[in-house]
Design an enzyme around this catalytic site. Structure first.
Site, short mmCIF file in Angstrom:
data_model
loop_
_atom_site.label_atom_id
_atom_site.label_comp_id
_atom_site.label_asym_id
_atom_site.label_seq_id
_atom_site.Cartn_x
_atom_site.Cartn_y
_atom_site.Cartn_z
N HIS A 1 -9.33 -2.86 9.59
CA HIS A 1 -8.41 -1.79 9.22
C HIS A 1 -7.90 -1.12 10.47
O HIS A 1 -8.65 -0.97 11.44
CB HIS A 1 -9.12 -0.75 8.33
CG HIS A 1 -8.17 0.11 7.59
ND1 HIS A 1 -7.62 1.24 8.15
CD2 HIS A 1 -7.63 -0.01 6.35
CE1 HIS A 1 -6.80 1.79 7.27
NE2 HIS A 1 -6.78 1.05 6.18
N ASP B 1 -9.15 -3.60 -0.03
CA ASP B 1 -8.71 -4.78 -0.77
C ASP B 1 -9.80 -5.84 -0.97
O ASP B 1 -9.61 -6.78 -1.71
CB ASP B 1 -7.52 -5.43 -0.04
CG ASP B 1 -6.30 -4.55 -0.11
OD1 ASP B 1 -6.04 -4.00 -1.19
OD2 ASP B 1 -5.61 -4.40 0.91
N1 ACO Z 1 -10.34 -11.47 10.67
C1 ACO Z 1 -10.60 -11.90 11.94
N2 ACO Z 1 -10.33 -11.19 13.04
C2 ACO Z 1 -9.76 -9.98 12.86
C3 ACO Z 1 -9.45 -9.47 11.58
C4 ACO Z 1 -9.77 -10.26 10.46
N3 ACO Z 1 -9.51 -9.84 9.22
N4 ACO Z 1 -8.88 -8.26 11.70
C5 ACO Z 1 -8.83 -8.00 13.01
N5 ACO Z 1 -9.36 -9.06 13.73
C6 ACO Z 1 -9.54 -9.12 15.18
C7 ACO Z 1 -8.22 -9.39 15.90
O1 ACO Z 1 -7.97 -10.75 16.05
C8 ACO Z 1 -8.45 -8.68 17.21
O2 ACO Z 1 -9.27 -9.50 17.99
P1 ACO Z 1 -9.12 -9.50 19.61
O3 ACO Z 1 -9.47 -8.11 20.04
O4 ACO Z 1 -10.09 -10.53 20.05
O5 ACO Z 1 -7.69 -9.86 19.88
C9 ACO Z 1 -9.26 -7.43 16.82
O6 ACO Z 1 -9.97 -7.83 15.63
C10 ACO Z 1 -8.42 -6.20 16.54
O7 ACO Z 1 -7.48 -6.54 15.54
P2 ACO Z 1 -6.00 -5.97 15.46
O8 ACO Z 1 -5.12 -6.97 14.80
O9 ACO Z 1 -5.58 -5.46 16.81
O10 ACO Z 1 -6.21 -4.74 14.51
P3 ACO Z 1 -5.06 -3.99 13.79
O11 ACO Z 1 -5.49 -2.60 13.66
O12 ACO Z 1 -3.76 -4.26 14.47
O13 ACO Z 1 -4.96 -4.71 12.36
C11 ACO Z 1 -5.33 -5.29 10.12
C12 ACO Z 1 -5.52 -4.23 11.21
C13 ACO Z 1 -3.85 -5.71 10.02
C14 ACO Z 1 -5.75 -4.68 8.79
C15 ACO Z 1 -6.20 -6.52 10.45
O14 ACO Z 1 -7.57 -6.15 10.53
C16 ACO Z 1 -6.02 -7.66 9.46
O15 ACO Z 1 -5.11 -8.47 9.62
N6 ACO Z 1 -6.90 -7.75 8.40
C17 ACO Z 1 -6.76 -8.76 7.38
C18 ACO Z 1 -5.69 -8.37 6.37
C19 ACO Z 1 -6.12 -7.21 5.48
O16 ACO Z 1 -7.19 -7.20 4.91
N7 ACO Z 1 -5.19 -6.25 5.32
C20 ACO Z 1 -5.41 -5.08 4.45
C21 ACO Z 1 -5.61 -3.83 5.25
S1 ACO Z 1 -5.95 -2.45 4.19
C22 ACO Z 1 -4.44 -2.07 3.59
O17 ACO Z 1 -3.40 -2.25 4.17
C23 ACO Z 1 -4.41 -1.52 2.27
#
Ligand code: ACO
Length: 428
Positions: free
Chosen positions: A307, A364
Site C-alpha cells: 500500500h 482488497d
Molecule cells: N508484490 C511484490 N512486490 C511489491 C508489491 C507487491 N504487491 N508491492 C510493492 N512491491 C515492491 C516493489 O517492487 C518495490 O520494490 P523495490 O523497492 O525493490 O523496487 C517496493 O515493494 C515498493 O513498492 P512501490 O511500487 O514503490 O510502492 P507504491 O507505494 O508505489 O505502490 C501499490 C503501492 C501500487 C499498492 C503496490 O504495493 C502494488 O502494486 N500492490 C499490488 C496491487 C494492489 O494490491 N493494489 C491495491 C492497493 S489498495 C487500493 O488501492 C484500494
C-alpha cells in the site's frame, strides 16, 4: 515561534512556512517556491511526498495503522453505524441526528429513479462490457440528463446534486450488472434501506419474490463502510482534480470510477481472486507465486499486498479478514481461496522481501473472498468498491469546491529534445 523550512541553492537561502496538522503532521508549504527562486520546482512522481490539499475528512497514519473519519475510528464506524450514517458524517462533518438522517435518507430516495433514456445508452454496450466501464459512462451521462446540476453555485444546489448521485449511482451499478447477466433491469424499492436496495436491484428476478438475507446485508454494509473514504488516493485525487476545473459532480465521479478500475487500485480486488484461483488451478503452489513476486525480472506482483500509505498494517484488511471468516461460517461456505489466501499471507509475512519492504495485505486481499461468498460475480467486485467509495468522493469534491481550491495543474521537468529545425519528409 512558528517553524520554517529552509532551502539553500547556489548559496542562496529561501525560507518557507511550515504547517502543522491537528494530528501533528508537518508540511512545508512551497506555494512561493517557483516565484521566489526564479523557476525551481519540486519533482515527486506518484506524489509520494506531496500534499495536494488540506482536508478535514479522513486521518490516516500508515505507520500505526490508524484510519479515522472526522475523528471517529473506522473500527467503531464499521461495527456500529449504518452506511448512510457514515456517508452523512463524511460528507457533512458530523454524525446525523435522527431528524437529519431521516431527511437525508428521504432526499436520496426521491432520487432513485433514473431517466428511462439511460436504458438506450445501456443497450448500446456489448453484453460482455466490463461493468466499471459501463458505470463510468452512465455516471458521466447523468450530466446530460441533469444539466441544471453541471455547475453548482450554492450549498443547496450542491446538496441536491449529492442526494441525486447517491440515489442514482447504485441503480446504474445494478443495471451494469444486469446488462452483463442479460437479466431484466430492476428499479429501486424505496421501502428498503440503501444496502438492501442495492442487493435487491442486482438479484431480483420478475418471476420470484425477492427475499434478502440479513447475513449478506450486514456483511455488505460493513464492507462498503470500510471503503467509504481513504483521503487522497488515486481515484479521490482524480475526483478532486477533475472537479477543480469546476466540472460537474457527476463528471468528476465518473472520472473517479475510471481511476478506481485499474488493477493497482480498486481493480486489485478482482485481480486477487483471479490470482488465488490461478494458484489453486496450478496445484496450490504458494511458494512459486511468492518467488515470482520477488523476481525483479517478472512483472508479477502479489495482488492485494502493499500500500502506498500503510507500512504497518491496513486496519480495514484486519476487519475484512475477521469478517471473511464469519461470513463464510454463517453462510456455511467452504471456500478454498480463503485457505490459500491465509497460507499466502503467512508465507509472505515471514519472508524478508515482504518484511523489508513493509508489504502487508491491503483492503482488497480478503474483500473479494467475501464478495464471492455473498454471490457477487468477480467483474462486479470493483463496482461494489465504487458504491462504497462514492460518499468519500462526494465529500472530497464538496470540500474542494467549498474551499475554493485553485484548478489543479502540476508542473513538469522537461527532459525531451532541445530546439531543432523541422525537416521535410523527403529529408528524413
Ligand atoms: N508484490 C511484490 N512486490 C511489491 C508489491 C507487491 N504487491 N508491492 C510493492 N512491491 C515492491 C516493489 O517492487 C518495490 O520494490 P523495490 O523497492 O525493490 O523496487 C517496493 O515493494 C515498493 O513498492 P512501490 O511500487 O514503490 O510502492 P507504491 O507505494 O508505489 O505502490 C501499490 C503501492 C501500487 C499498492 C503496490 O504495493 C502494488 O502494486 N500492490 C499490488 C496491487 C494492489 O494490491 N493494489 C491495491 C492497493 S489498495 C487500493 O488501492 C484500494
Amino acid at each position: 515561534m512558528s517553524e520554517i523550512g529552509v532551502f539553500e541553492f547556489k548559496g542562496k537561502r529561501y525560507e518557507f512556512p511550515v504547517e502543522i496538522g491537528t494530528e501533528n503532521e508537518i508540511a512545508i508549504e512551497i506555494k512561493r517556491l517557483r516565484g521566489d527562486t526564479g523557476g525551481i520546482i519540486t519533482l515527486d512522481p506518484g506524489f509520494k511526498n506531496t500534499g495536494s490539499c488540506k482536508s478535514e475528512i479522513t486521518f490516516l497514519n500508515g505507520e500505526k495503522g490508524i484510519l479515522r473519519h472526522r475523528g471517529y475510528a473506522i473500527e467503531d464506524l464499521a461495527k456500529k453505524a449504518s452506511f448512510l450514517e457514515v456517508a452523512y458524517l463524511i460528507i457533512f462533518g458530523e454524525l446525523p441526528t435522527q431528524e437529519q438522517f431521516a431527511k437525508f435518507e428521504a432526499d436520496i430516495k426521491k432520487n432513485t429513479l433514473v431517466n428511462e433514456e439511460i436504458k438506450d445508452i445501456l443497450d448500446g454496450f456489448p453484453r460482455a462490457a466490463h461493468p466499471m466501464g459501463v458505470l463510468s459512462s452512465l455516471t458521466s451521462a447523468l450530466t446530460a440528463f441533469n444539466p441544471e446540476y453541471t455547475d453548482v453555485h450554492s450549498e443547496e444546489e450542491m446538496y441536491d446534486a449529492i442526494t441525486k448521485i447517491l440515489g442514482k449511482f447504485p441503480v446504474l451499478a445494478a443495471w451494469a450488472h444486469s446488462k452483463n447477466e442479460g437479466a431484466p433491469l430492476n428499479y429501486a424499492d424505496n421501502s428498503l434501506d440503501y444496502i438492501e436496495n442495492i442487493l435487491m436491484m442486482m438479484y431480483k428476478v420478475p418471476t420470484t419474490a425477492y427475499k434478502g438475507n440479513p447475513i449478506v446485508k450486514k456483511a455488505m454494509e460493513q464492507l462498503l463502510i470500510l471503503h467509504q473514504d481513504h483521503e487522497q488516493n488515486c481515484s479521490t485525487s482524480t475526483v478532486r482534480l477533475v472537479g477543480s476545473s469546476h466540472a460537474s459532480l457527476f463528471a468528476s465521479i465518473s472520472a473517479g470510477v475510471s481511476a478506481l478500475w485499474g488493477p493497482l487500485h480498486g481493480g486489485a480486488n478482482q485481480a486477487v481472486i483471479e490470482m488465488l484461483e490461478e494458484i489453486i488451478k496450478g496445484g496450490g503452489d504458494v511458494e512459486k507465486y511468492i518467488a515470482k513476486a520477488k523476481d525483479k525480472n517478472d512483472p508479477f506482483r502479489l495482488m492485494g499486498f502493499g500500500h502506498r500509505v500503510y507500512k504497518n498494517f491496513d486496519p480495514r484488511a484486519l476487519l475484512i479478514k475477521e469478517s471473511a471468516d464469519a461470513v463464510l461460517a454463517d453462510l456455511g461456505i467452504a471456500d478454498p481461496t480463503l485457505e490459500v489466501a491465509k497460507h499466502l499471507e503467512e508465507v509472505a509475512l515471514n519472508d524478508p522481501y515482504f518484511k523489508e519492504r513493509k508489504l502487508f495485505p491491503n483492503v482488497d486481499f480478503y474483500s473479494g473472498i467475501i464478495y464471492r461468498a455473498l454471490g457477487i460475480p468477480v467483474e462486479m467486485f470493483t463496482v461494489m468498491f465504487a458504491i462504497g467509495r462514492l460518499p468519500g468522493w462526494i465529500a472530497q469534491w464538496k470540500e474542494m469546491r467549498m474551499n475554493n481550491e485553485p484548478i489543479g495543474r502540476p508542473r513538469q521537468l522537461y527532459i525531451g529534445k532541445t530546439k531543432r529545425d523541422y525537416k521535410t519528409m523527403s529529408e528524413r
